[in-house]
Design a protein around this motif. Structure first.
Motif: not given
Ligand SMILES: Cc1ncc(COP(=O)(O)O)c(C=O)c1O
Length: 374
Positions: A27-43
């Motif tokens: 399990i990686s707790l290393a990378l500094g990025e959000p793990g929640w879904p990309v917001p609808d506005a972008a998709t």
């Protein structure tokens, strides 16, 4: 094959190299990025763009008009006080190339984001570390002392809320550094990529509130939850951004057009997107607070998604060996604090930003390693 001296000493980011060789199921707790879904506005913006696009032309160097407009409105600046880039990383690269003469000195935080030291090396400069105050807070006196000692400083880099400590900066401390830089004609760059990720509602001041000479870098990577778009920006005095913009053009022409379209949509929906990100973040910090006692933060967390965790005392003789054992035997990945500078040696950085189930499992795997050995 000849490798230019400025590139010869470069190594893979320590944050990525610790991930190499991790056993399956780690399990990686290393990378500094959000793990929640990309917001609808972008998709939605990406789908709409793909439906309508007949061509995929270069974006204009200065950024797509709708993105520039969203940013100038948000920050109340003119278009020439803004530089749209391929992530804040490219903004930093361009700014260093434009404002760090070879042989000069850059003041960087220790512990701090490793890229600052690399970018100084690539510009042919030396980096000198300034210590942070308790909890990673900006301690202006430490920066001012170094400015007194060294007369060859070209750039000072601040980063609050900070990677890896989460430490913040008060407006008076920012102002002390800004005034000292102005007096010495030193360029002040404030990396504020985590500024919108407030956990407890405490406003995080920006250096632009205390100085119109400083440059701020930001991006959609953290708070707007879209690091893969690679869209960032710098805001600051037009005459300081103009040479950096030319460097950025030489490096990458412009950020990818569809990414800019999606970034403009994210910026346009900032109120919803940022509230959503803060909610996701608060939930994760609540999991940490309710998780194994040995891993709980000892100070209240105000911003960002990094948990700067002290190593257990019995591991301090060989912190990197310990982190490798945790990876190989415990199957959980954290970043050794030394990756962020010598002052980080007795800590590890956990990112709590990833998927919540992984965070829970990662904490459960980590806890026994922090418990006193019998
Ligand atoms: C402090 C800091 N600045 C800049 C960056 C680069 O982010 P990006 O290029 O995605 O905007 C990062 C990424 O982890 C970071 O932690």
């Amino acid at each position: 094959m000849s490798v230019a001296a400025r590139a010869a000493g470069l190594t893979t980011s320590p944050i990525r190299s610790i991930a190499r060789g991790a056993p399956q199921g780690t399990i990686s707790l290393a990378l500094g990025e959000p793990g929640w879904p990309v917001p609808d506005a972008a998709t939605q913006a990406l789908v709409h763009w793909a439906d309508l696009a007949m061509t995929c032309s270069y974006g204009p160097n200065e950024g797509l008009p709708e993105l520039v407009e969203a940013l100038t409105e948000r920050y109340a600046v003119r278009p020439d006080q803004l530089m749209v880039t391929a992530g804040s990383q490219a903004a930093l690269f361009a700014l260093f190339q434009a404002h760090v003469p070879a042989g000069s000195r850059v003041l960087v935080p220790d512990p701090g984001f490793p890229a600052y030291r690399t970018l100084a090396t690539l510009a042919g400069a030396e980096s000198t570390a300034y210590p942070l105050g308790p909890g990673g807070a900006l301690h202006a006196g430490a920066v001012l002392d170094l400015l007194e000692q060294h007369h060859d400083v070209s750039v000072v880099v601040l980063n609050h809320p900070a990677n890896p400590t989460g430490g913040c900066a008060t407006a008076p401390e920012l102002e002390r550094v800004a005034r000292a830089c102005e007096r010495r004609d030193v360029t002040l760059i404030s990396d504020e990529v985590y500024r919108e990720l407030r956990v407890d509602g405490t406003p995080q001041p920006s250096v632009r509130e205390v100085s119109d000479r400083a440059i701020v870098v930001q991006s959609v990577s953290k708070a707007w939850a879209a690091p893969g778009l690679r869209v960032g920006w710098a805001g600051g005095p037009a005459e300081l951004l103009a040479p950096a913009r030319l460097v950025h053009n030489a490096m990458t022409t412009a950020p990818a057009r569809p990414s800019q379209v999606a970034a403009a949509a994210l910026l346009g929906d900032s109120a919803t997107v940022l509230a959503g990100s803060r909610k996701e973040l608060r939930r994760r910090w609540e999991l940490v607070a309710a998780g194994p006692e040995v891993l709980r933060p000892t100070q209240p967390v105000t911003a960002g998604f990094y948990h700067w965790l002290p190593l257990p005392p019995w591991t301090r003789a060989d912190p990197e060996g310990f982190v490798r054992r945790v990876r190989d035997e415990g199957r959980v990945l954290v970043v050794p604090g030394a990756a962020f500078g010598p002052a980080g040696r007795d800590h590890v950085r956990l990112s709590v930003g990833g998927p919540r189930a992984e965070l829970l499992e990662g904490l459960a795997r980590l806890a026994p390693w922090w418990e006193e050995p019998c």
